[in-house]
Design a protein around this motif. Structure first.
Motif, PDB file in Angstrom:
ATOM      1  N   GLU A 114       0.829  -1.200   0.000  1.00 14.01           N
ATOM      2  CA  GLU A 114       0.000   0.000   0.000  1.00 14.01           C
ATOM      3  C   GLU A 114       0.867   1.255   0.000  1.00 14.01           C
ATOM      4  O   GLU A 114       0.587   2.214  -0.740  1.00 14.01           O
ATOM      5  CB  GLU A 114      -0.927   0.009   1.216  1.00 14.01           C
ATOM      6  N   LYS A 117       2.291   1.828  -3.466  1.00 16.16           N
ATOM      7  CA  LYS A 117       1.287   2.374  -4.387  1.00 16.16           C
ATOM      8  C   LYS A 117       1.012   3.844  -4.081  1.00 16.16           C
ATOM      9  O   LYS A 117       0.935   4.678  -5.002  1.00 16.16           O
ATOM     10  CB  LYS A 117      -0.010   1.563  -4.277  1.00 16.16           C
ATOM     11  N   CYS A 118       0.861   4.161  -2.805  1.00 17.09           N
ATOM     12  CA  CYS A 118       0.590   5.555  -2.433  1.00 17.09           C
ATOM     13  C   CYS A 118       1.751   6.463  -2.841  1.00 17.09           C
ATOM     14  O   CYS A 118       1.537   7.594  -3.312  1.00 17.09           O
ATOM     15  CB  CYS A 118       0.350   5.650  -0.923  1.00 17.09           C
ATOM     16  N   THR A 163      -5.432  12.593  -5.697  1.00 20.31           N
ATOM     17  CA  THR A 163      -4.114  12.091  -5.300  1.00 20.31           C
ATOM     18  C   THR A 163      -3.967  12.083  -3.783  1.00 20.31           C
ATOM     19  O   THR A 163      -3.543  11.096  -3.183  1.00 20.31           O
ATOM     20  CB  THR A 163      -2.997  12.935  -5.928  1.00 20.31           C
ATOM     21  N   TYR A 166      -6.130   9.511  -2.018  1.00 14.71           N
ATOM     22  CA  TYR A 166      -5.609   8.136  -2.076  1.00 14.71           C
ATOM     23  C   TYR A 166      -4.284   7.996  -1.333  1.00 14.71           C
ATOM     24  O   TYR A 166      -4.106   7.089  -0.512  1.00 14.71           O
ATOM     25  CB  TYR A 166      -5.432   7.721  -3.537  1.00 14.71           C
ATOM     26  N   ALA A 167      -3.334   8.900  -1.609  1.00 15.03           N
ATOM     27  CA  ALA A 167      -1.963   8.705  -1.114  1.00 15.03           C
ATOM     28  C   ALA A 167      -1.817   9.011   0.362  1.00 15.03           C
ATOM     29  O   ALA A 167      -0.899   8.484   1.014  1.00 15.03           O
ATOM     30  CB  ALA A 167      -0.999   9.576  -1.928  1.00 15.03           C
ATOM     31  N   ARG A 169      -3.865   8.221   2.760  1.00 13.69           N
ATOM     32  CA  ARG A 169      -4.640   7.322   3.625  1.00 13.69           C
ATOM     33  C   ARG A 169      -3.832   6.769   4.798  1.00 13.69           C
ATOM     34  O   ARG A 169      -4.348   6.704   5.921  1.00 13.69           O
ATOM     35  CB  ARG A 169      -5.205   6.167   2.791  1.00 13.69           C
ATOM     36  N   LEU A 225       5.991   9.483   2.519  1.00 10.72           N
ATOM     37  CA  LEU A 225       5.694   8.097   2.154  1.00 10.72           C
ATOM     38  C   LEU A 225       6.967   7.323   1.859  1.00 10.72           C
ATOM     39  O   LEU A 225       7.071   6.136   2.177  1.00 10.72           O
ATOM     40  CB  LEU A 225       4.761   8.070   0.942  1.00 10.72           C
TER      41      LEU A 225
END
Length: 766
Positions: A114, A117-118, A163, A166-167, A169, A225
């Motif tokens: 995850e 992906k983020c 963006t 989603y990113a 989260r 991230l």
């Protein structure tokens, strides 16, 4: 012992083994089996295994993964069987067990996937939004029409909103969880800062304002991230080791049924009172009492004892120990629960749970930082409203305070140093398993070493080589090649003998013998070879830490003393650690005589021998009660609980898999120098972390009052925020000058390192 004994049991009955459950069919008619291999330590092992398997008729391909110690074998089922593959693995010196395909899973955890992906989404969105920002500001501002600026802001919003949704989260979930617990972590101010930056940007876009800050929010997300992914990557590195360990520690047993047949069953089907058979070279799957048979059991993985222990009917054996050349029949006392292995794992779990309660440096800073930032922004808005300003002006100034104090610098202060330090560790052969290991390692004041395999090399060496004639050593070495006893194998290596003696036979629990030209050759225990105390005592006195085996050839005889060799840089490392103010101790499960010699050679006055896992944890707890922060360095399965219980821990790459999984870092090679390097890098990294945090604090002390007074627009606040992040990142890069690996040292040092490597390679070829 005949072939039937080795393959099926005492009566030569075949063992039922469902190979279809362990193999996978390929489209071309071949089958693939994965093997968990004990003993893979380097690239040379890879060559030995792959070459040895390819010579077996019917083996199509063989690939070894040194990282997870597994071997994938593709074979033609009509030409060769999995049993033959396992026999070949044992013959070339790498005993293996089939790895259950059901245990295979993606090495990358769900959280790591995850985060990846983020991070990809955030990076893609940030690049596109930054391109639009450059397009807006690349020319003269007065030349850009409001319509063009609004269009780019609107397009940036269309990219940035989904963006961020989603990113961000992982940060939003963590922040909400912290708020539900009525606490604050670093993700709370990060989430608020991102949301407010996005909210102000959307508001400015809708009101046709000059500035928008979508690119700042997305770049912040991307870098955070990245740091979070690297941290998760460190934590999940032990997952493969844990899977492989589950196979190597024997997850099945040969159970004798009521009719005498042997059936391989999972350990969950074994109960106390059942009878299991342990074949030569296998790991004992259960705790139990020997019912029949004699053998030598290697307990080094569990207890640290270097000398294999002879076992006979009535003796107790433990799960995880390695059986020698004898066939053992064992009545089970504990199979899954209640074994020594289970107790070790329980101790590890308790120790890791206790250690995980400590807060990281960044989270401790966030606890103090977040309330101050939020209060400043609220008071700014309230103050401007009380001063008569409109709500828009008050909100703009409050958001400017939040943006200028957005925890970019604080959030990057620790991860930036961690990433740089992790690279420094990697270039020096140290692999981190825990993201906060650097912080804990920097604060240690006591170093506790295990002995066997840590301070000493794992393989024993012949200590009294000069006392034995060459012809007698060669003859003994040739006979030793017919035995699988660890000391016999060491003797065969030391002698350099090239061929075994025909007709040699092993006497279980005693040794090996052969008839040559009318005389009997014997190699094994002192009594088996007829060696009395008058011959053995002088050797034992000269080498009190050594294990003895004897050889007799009629009237000629010899006693061989095998001792463990100190690692070449052990004295230097101990001296350097002392110079850095560290207290040094040795805790070992080995015999007192063996530990005493090593402690004396290293000048270590504090040491304990014959210490079990619980005893090691008790000693570490006592040191903790004294206020000591302990670094534990060990490699055995018996060290795993203490590695988990220590303030911080290191283990060599040759360590038992569970020891590696329990340690905070693993170092490569056969030297101890990485222990000193890890300490140097960590202390330097910890200093930089604190410097970065203080930089963030000083920056806020200067910037916040200016923003509160309304002298800073959100655009200037965003620029100042980015500048503070750049400062802490550049400061983190200073760590690259600490503990430079050989490739970055002066040319003379590089040349010397290359000469040393060339000598080592030449010696290996010889």
């Amino acid at each position: 012992m005949n072939a039937g004994d080795l393959e099926g049991g005492p009566a030569g009955r075949p063992v039922d083994h469902d190979w279809d459950a362990y193999t996978v069919a390929d489209r071309d008619g071949t089958r693939r089996i994965e093997l968990a291999v004990d003993g893979i330590t380097c690239a040379a092992c890879l060559t030995d295994i792959e070459r040895g398997l390819r010579r077996l008729p019917g083996v199509v391909r063989a690939r070894v993964n040194v990282g997870n110690r597994r071997t994938s074998v593709v074979f033609s089922p009509d030409k060769v069987t999995p049993d033959a593959v396992l026999e070949r693995m044992a013959a070339i010196g790498y005993p293996a067990q089939p790895f259950d395909p059901a245990l295979r899973r993606d090495n990358r955890s769900a959280e790591a996937r995850e985060l990846l992906k983020c991070m990809g989404v955030a990076g893609f969105g940030a690049m596109n939004v930054m391109l639009m920002s450059v397009s807006v500001w690349s020319g003269n501002v007065t030349d850009i029409t409001p319509e063009t600026r609004d269009f780019f802001h609107f397009m940036s919003a269309l990219i940035a909103i989904p963006t961020v949704a989603y990113a961000a989260r992982p940060f939003f979930r963590s922040a909400l969880a912290a708020l539900r617990r009525r606490s604050l972590n670093m993700d709370v101010p990060i989430s608020i800062g991102v949301c407010l930056a996005m909210g102000l940007s959307i508001f400015n876009t809708l009101t046709h304002a000059l500035e928008a800050y979508f690119d700042s929010a997305l770049m912040l997300l991307f870098f955070l991230l990245l740091g979070r992914f690297l941290d998760e990557n460190m934590r999940r590195r032990t997952a493969v080791e844990a899977e492989t360990l589950a196979t190597l520690r024997a997850d099945s047993a040969l159970k004798r049924g009521a009719d005498g047949d042997l059936v391989r069953v999972p350990l969950s089907a074994v109960r106390p009172g059942d009878i299991v058979v342990v074949r030569p070279g296998e790991r004992v799957p259960v705790d139990g009492e020997v019912l029949s048979g004699r053998s030598d059991v290697d307990r080094s993985l569990v207890t640290g004892e270097t000398l294999p222990a002879p076992v006979a009917p009535g003796d107790v054996v433990h799960a995880g120990t390695l059986n020698g050349a004898g066939l053992l029949t064992v009545v089970v006392t504990a199979a899954v629960e209640g074994t020594l292995m289970a107790e070790i794992e329980r101790l590890i779990g308790e120790a890791q749970s206790a250690k995980s309660g400590a807060l990281r440096l960044a989270d401790r800073a966030a606890r103090a930082y977040a309330p101050v930032v939020h209060s400043s922004a609220f008071l700014t808005a309230a103050g401007w409203l009380m001063a008569g300003a409109g709500w828009h002006t008050a909100l703009i100034n409050a958001i400017a305070v939040l943006i200028i104090t957005c925890p970019c610098a604080l959030a990057l202060a620790v991860p930036a140093v961690q990433v740089t330090a992790a690279g420094r560790f990697f270039r020096n052969g140290i692999l981190l398993n825990a993201g906060d290991a650097i912080e804990r390692l920097a604060r240690i004041d006591t170093v506790v070493f295990d002995k066997t395999g840590t301070l000493t090399s794992p393989e024993p060496i012949l200590a009294n080589r000069t006392a034995v004639s060459d012809d007698l050593l060669d003859l003994a070495g040739r006979l030793a090649r017919s035995s699988r006893h660890p000391l016999a194998e060491a003797l065969a290596r030391a002698s350099g003998a090239t061929g075994a003696i025909d007709g040699a036979r092993e006497v279980t629990g005693e040794g090996v013998m052969a008839d040559v030209a009318g005389r009997t050759l014997r190699l094994g225990s002192l009594s088996f070879c007829g060696i009395g105390s008058d011959v053995a005592d002088p050797v034992r006195a000269a080498h009190p830490d050594a294990s003895l085996i004897a050889f007799s050839d009629g009237e000629r005889s010899a006693v061989f003393a095998f001792a463990q060799r100190l690692k070449t840089d052990a004295p230097e490392v101990i001296a350097e650690l002392r110079a850095k103010g560290c207290r040094i101790m040795i805790l070992s499960g080995d015999r007192e005589a063996a530990v005493a010699v090593v402690a004396d050679r290293l000048g270590v006055s504090e040491w304990q021998a014959e210490v079990d896992p619980a005893g090691k944890i008790a000693r570490l707890d006592a040191l903790k009660a004294e206020g000591r922060r302990v670094l534990m360095v060990g490699d055995g399965l018996n060290d795993a609980p203490s590695l988990a219980a220590a303030h911080v821990s290191l283990s060599p790459v040759s360590a038992a898999h569970l020891a590696q999984a329990a340690s905070d870092a693993v170092f490569l090679g056969d030297r101890l120098k990485p222990v000193v390097i890890a300490l140097d890098v960590s202390r330097a990294a910890y200093r930089l972390m604190k410097q970065n945090l203080w930089t963030a604090v000083v920056y806020n002390l200067i910037a916040v009052p200016i923003a509160v007074l309304g002298y800073v627009t959100p655009l200037i606040a965003a620029a100042a925020m980015s500048g503070s992040s750049l400062i802490v990142t550049l400061n983190a890069l200073r760590l690259r000058r600490v503990a430079a690996p050989p490739a970055e040292r002066p040319a003379a040092a590089v040349a010397a390192a290359r000469e040393e490597l060339a000598r080592e390679q030449a010696e290996e070829q010889v």
